[in-house]
Structures are given as structure tokens and as C-alpha cells.
Scaffold this active site. Structure first.
Site, mmCIF file in Angstrom:
data_model
loop_
_atom_site.group_PDB
_atom_site.id
_atom_site.type_symbol
_atom_site.label_atom_id
_atom_site.label_comp_id
_atom_site.label_asym_id
_atom_site.label_seq_id
_atom_site.Cartn_x
_atom_site.Cartn_y
_atom_site.Cartn_z
ATOM 1 N N MET A 1 10.468 24.067 -0.432
ATOM 2 C CA MET A 1 9.715 23.088 -1.215
ATOM 3 C C MET A 1 10.639 22.286 -2.132
ATOM 4 S SD MET A 1 6.437 23.653 -3.716
ATOM 5 C CE MET A 1 5.428 24.432 -2.475
ATOM 6 N N TYR B 1 14.512 30.687 4.085
ATOM 7 C CA TYR B 1 13.343 31.446 4.523
ATOM 8 C C TYR B 1 13.431 31.738 6.014
ATOM 9 C CZ TYR B 1 10.888 30.371 0.153
ATOM 10 O OH TYR B 1 10.502 30.276 -1.161
ATOM 11 N N LYS C 1 0.842 -1.206 0.000
ATOM 12 C CA LYS C 1 0.000 0.000 0.000
ATOM 13 C C LYS C 1 0.876 1.254 0.000
ATOM 14 C CE LYS C 1 -0.124 -0.630 4.963
ATOM 15 N NZ LYS C 1 -0.891 -1.100 6.124
HETATM 16 C C1 LIG Z 1 -0.063 -1.995 6.714
HETATM 17 C C2 LIG Z 1 -0.665 -3.153 7.395
HETATM 18 C C3 LIG Z 1 0.113 -4.275 7.700
HETATM 19 C C4 LIG Z 1 1.624 -4.310 7.534
HETATM 20 O O1 LIG Z 1 2.210 -3.743 8.675
HETATM 21 P P1 LIG Z 1 3.821 -3.664 8.874
HETATM 22 O O2 LIG Z 1 3.997 -3.181 10.251
HETATM 23 O O3 LIG Z 1 4.306 -2.694 7.844
HETATM 24 O O4 LIG Z 1 4.339 -5.021 8.648
HETATM 25 C C5 LIG Z 1 -0.534 -5.376 8.231
HETATM 26 N N1 LIG Z 1 -1.870 -5.368 8.459
HETATM 27 C C6 LIG Z 1 -2.646 -4.299 8.201
HETATM 28 C C7 LIG Z 1 -4.105 -4.335 8.485
HETATM 29 C C8 LIG Z 1 -2.076 -3.148 7.675
HETATM 30 O O5 LIG Z 1 -2.831 -2.082 7.431
#
Ligand SMILES: *Cc1c(COP(=O)(O)O)cnc(C)c1O
Length: 392
Positions: free
Chosen positions: A327, A279, A48
Site C-alpha cells: 500500500m 508480502y 474530469k
Molecule cells: C473524457 C471524454 C472526452 C475526452 O477524451 P480524450 O480521449 O481524453 O480526449 C471527450 N468526450 C467525452 C464524452 C468524454 O467523456
């Protein structure tokens, strides 16, 4: 070219903000997790948020090559991106799906997570519509029990068993799994054991009525440190990228950081005592020094907080970031005898000779966690993929 040696590729030096990602490291990290969990447990790699900033599709391919058979994302759009890349793995969307997002997830043939009747009714309706249109496969559903995270999922096991019956009875839906997520797997093993017990008690009741349902709970920390939490499948993110779920030295756990963040010295100028940088004129030279400007800034994910205690590796040494992070640029105090030249590479995460600047150290300096440091890298940062220095 071996694992820890920095890659100095002149062709890359004009890139203002470059994330070099070693796909072989991701593959080896997955292989290490696979060895730890054993053949009876499946590995689901969390890709993700653009693969924790590393690039979703490339990271997913490397994870699959390393033995992951599942891929986890948070949104429908992320599932669509992976499916379009034709990855050979089962997909699961872990996050809550708004009605507008649901079709995207289902078109990607992703498993989805449910914990209330309302969402299951939406799924049943979607399954009906899809069955009318095509010979659609069943929608695979995972139930979520909340054992202490307090976000998604229900705390009510009885309610979840009723939801399970509804899923199992609905044409077009398949009860595929049940899951939970630990809030403190990285910090409190005793608490996590208790939460695991609550989940496995639910899992037993569920399986009595619905045999064969997959159970999964462990994130990276639990998968590596709490063997009994592995159940049928582990969902690992941070460890896949070679970063430590405990914010300590990842290499001590056999993990290899896959990402290096670099920029280059685009300007180098002397500063007289009393002159200022950035800045708000927040840095004022106490004595004559030199300032190197790196064309990477908060637009790239180098958060403004790096001003407080940030460092970069230039000329093989640690140098402090000074003045505000802008930035598109940061400024580095390279001292009265810089030993740095215009065009030199600068490393913000990674290694240069003996010096290592890890995502964990950057996070500590910033007052955050390695997850946020790498996930913050924006779309503007070019990702260059390699395998131990060779073209990927
Ligand atoms: C992101 C996520 C994981 C992975 O977690 P890590 O600590 O990066 O291994 C596992 N389960 C869920 C529900 C997540 O959202």
C-alpha cells in the site's frame, strides 16, 4: 531548466510520492491543438477525474491560458470545484446526472447533457424552481446521440429530435448543442467516419428546426487525426496533458507530457542469495543484490500490477520493481553494485538524463492505457506545479 530535463529539487526529495506537473506543457499542448483545429473551432479541455490525475483546477487554468474556452467534467461535484475557482470558461458536465447531483451542476452554471424526456422533465422542473427563487439563467442543454459507443445517449435520432423540441419549448431551458462520442477514433478511422456521418446527418435535421445549435463529437484522437470531425468544438482530454491517444510516443505528435511521478530511496539494504522481499515472499534473490525501498505504493496509485513488469529510474538507469507492491511502498532491485544512495530521487514516470519512462510505456507494461495510469494517482500524491522548472 528546459522541457525534457528532470528537475532535481532537494526540497522535494523528502516527499514520498510527488507528482510534478508542468503547467507550461499543458498550456503548450492546448496551443498546439488550437493551431491544428483553427480559429473557427472551439477547444473544450476535459479536466474530469481531477484533471486526469494532474489536478483539476490548475490544469483547467493552464488549459484556458492555452486557448481552451470550454471545460468538461463528468460530475456535478467536479463542476462545483471548477466554478468555485472562478475559471473563465464555459463548463459542461458530460456524465449522467443523478437527481441528487443535478443542483450541484446547475449551481455551477454548467451545461448538461440529455437524451430522454424523463431527464428533460427533471430539468424543466429544476428550471421552474430556480426561476421562482432567483433570476436564474436558462439551463443549457446538449442532446446526445449514440452512434456506436452504446453507453449514454440514444440511438434513435427521431426520438432525439422530439426531445430537442421539448427542450426548445420549455421555459428556462435552452437548446445549446448536440453531441456524440466515438468509441474507436484512436483505432479505426473508417468506422469513425461512418459514425460521424450518422451524427452530422442528425445535426442537419436538428439545425433545420433549431438553427445555431453547436455540434461536437471529437475527442483527442479524432480532433488531431480526423479534421472533418472537429465541427464546432472539440473535446480533448488526454492530449491536453501531453499523452498520446494512440498509446505511442506523444512527443512524435508534438505533445509534451506534463506529469512526472517521483519518490525517493528511503531504505537501501543488501540481500543475500535466498532472502526474500515483500508480502508473500514473491521475490527471492538468486544472487547477492541490493534492494531500494521507495515509499510509494498502491495507496498512491502504483497499482499492484506494476509488480509484474514495473521499472523505476534510479541513478539514471532503469531498474526492475521486485516483490509485491504494497500500500505504501515498492521495492526495487538495484543490483550488486547499486550506484544509488539513500535519499536519491526515484522516477516512476518521467525522464532522467537520456532515459525516459513514459506513461504510455508504464501502461504497456501494466496491460492498461496511459489514461488509467495517470488517473489512478490518488489524493495522497502531492501535486507540485511548475512552469518549465520555475515556480508556477
Ligand atoms: C473524457 C471524454 C472526452 C475526452 O477524451 P480524450 O480521449 O481524453 O480526449 C471527450 N468526450 C467525452 C464524452 C468524454 O467523456
Amino acid at each position: 531548466m528546459t522541457g525534457g530535463t528532470p528537475v532535481v529539487d532537494p526540497a522535494d526529495m523528502a516527499l514520498r510520492a510527488l507528482a510534478r506537473v508542468n503547467l507550461a506543457a499543458i498550456e503548450r499542448n492546448c496551443a498546439l491543438i488550437r493551431r491544428e483545429i483553427g480559429a473557427d473551432v472551439a477547444l473544450c479541455a476535459a479536466v474530469k477525474a481531477n484533471g486526469y490525475g494532474h489536478g483539476a483546477v490548475q490544469s483547467a487554468r493552464a488549459a484556458v491560458a492555452g486557448g481552451a474556452t470550454w471545460l468538461a467534467v463528468a460530475t456535478g461535484g467536479e463542476a462545483a470545484e471548477l466554478r468555485a475557482a472562478r475559471l473563465d470558461a464555459r463548463l459542461i458536465v458530460l456524465g449522467a446526472l443523478a437527481p441528487e447531483e443535478l443542483d450541484e451542476a446547475l449551481d455551477a452554471d454548467a451545461d448538461v447533457v440529455a437524451w430522454n424526456e424523463r431527464f428533460v422533465e427533471q430539468l424543466a422542473t429544476a428550471a421552474g424552481a430556480r426561476a421562482a427563487a432567483t433570476a436564474a439563467p436558462p439551463i443549457r442543454v446538449h442532446l446526445k446521440l449514440d452512434v456506436g459507443m452504446g453507453r449514454l445517449g440514444t440511438r434513435d435520432a427521431d426520438e432525439l429530435l422530439r426531445v430537442a423540441d421539448r427542450v426548445a419549448a420549455a421555459p428556462g431551458l435552452e437548446l445549446a448543442g448536440a453531441m456524440t462520442h466515438f468509441p474507436c477514433a484512436d483505432e479505426d478511422v473508417a468506422l469513425t467516419r461512418g459514425q460521424l456521418a450518422a451524427f452530422t446527418a442528425f445535426g442537419e435535421r436538428l439545425r433545420a428546426a433549431h438553427p445555431g445549435v453547436l455540434l461536437h463529437a471529437a475527442n483527442s484522437a479524432a480532433a488531431l487525426a480526423l479534421p472533418e470531425s472537429r465541427l464546432d468544438l472539440v473535446r480533448c482530454g488526454i492530449a491536453v496533458y501531453g499523452l498520446s491517444p494512440w498509446e505511442d510516443d506523444a512527443t512524435a505528435h508534438g505533445l509534451e507530457p506534463a506529469l512526472e511521478l517521483r519518490s525517493w530511496v528511503a531504505a537501501l539494504k543488501p540481500l543475500a542469495a535466498g532472502e526474500t522481499v515483500g508480502y508473500g515472499a514473491r521475490f527471492r534473490a538468486q544472487a547477492p543484490t541490493w534492494i531500494a525501498t521507495l515509499p510509494i505504493g498502491y495507496g498512491d496509485g502504483v497499482r499492484r500490477g506494476w509488480e509484474r513488469d514495473g521499472v523505476a529510474l534510479l541513478g539514471g538507469r532503469r531498474r526492475p520493481l521486485v516483490g509485491r507492491v504494497s500500500m505504501d511502498n515498492v521495492t526495487v532491485d538495484v543490483g550488486p553494485e547499486p550506484g544509488v544512495a539513500l535519499g536519491d530521487p526515484a522516477i516512476l514516470i518521467g525522464a532522467a538524463g537520456e532515459e525516459r519512462l513514459t506513461a504510455e510505456e508504464v501502461a504497456r507494461r501494466l496491460g492498461t492505457i496511459n489514461y488509467e495510469v495517470v488517473t489512478a494517482l490518488s489524493a495522497r500524491v502531492v501535486r507540485a506545479y511548475h512552469r518549465d522548472g520555475a515556480p508556477a
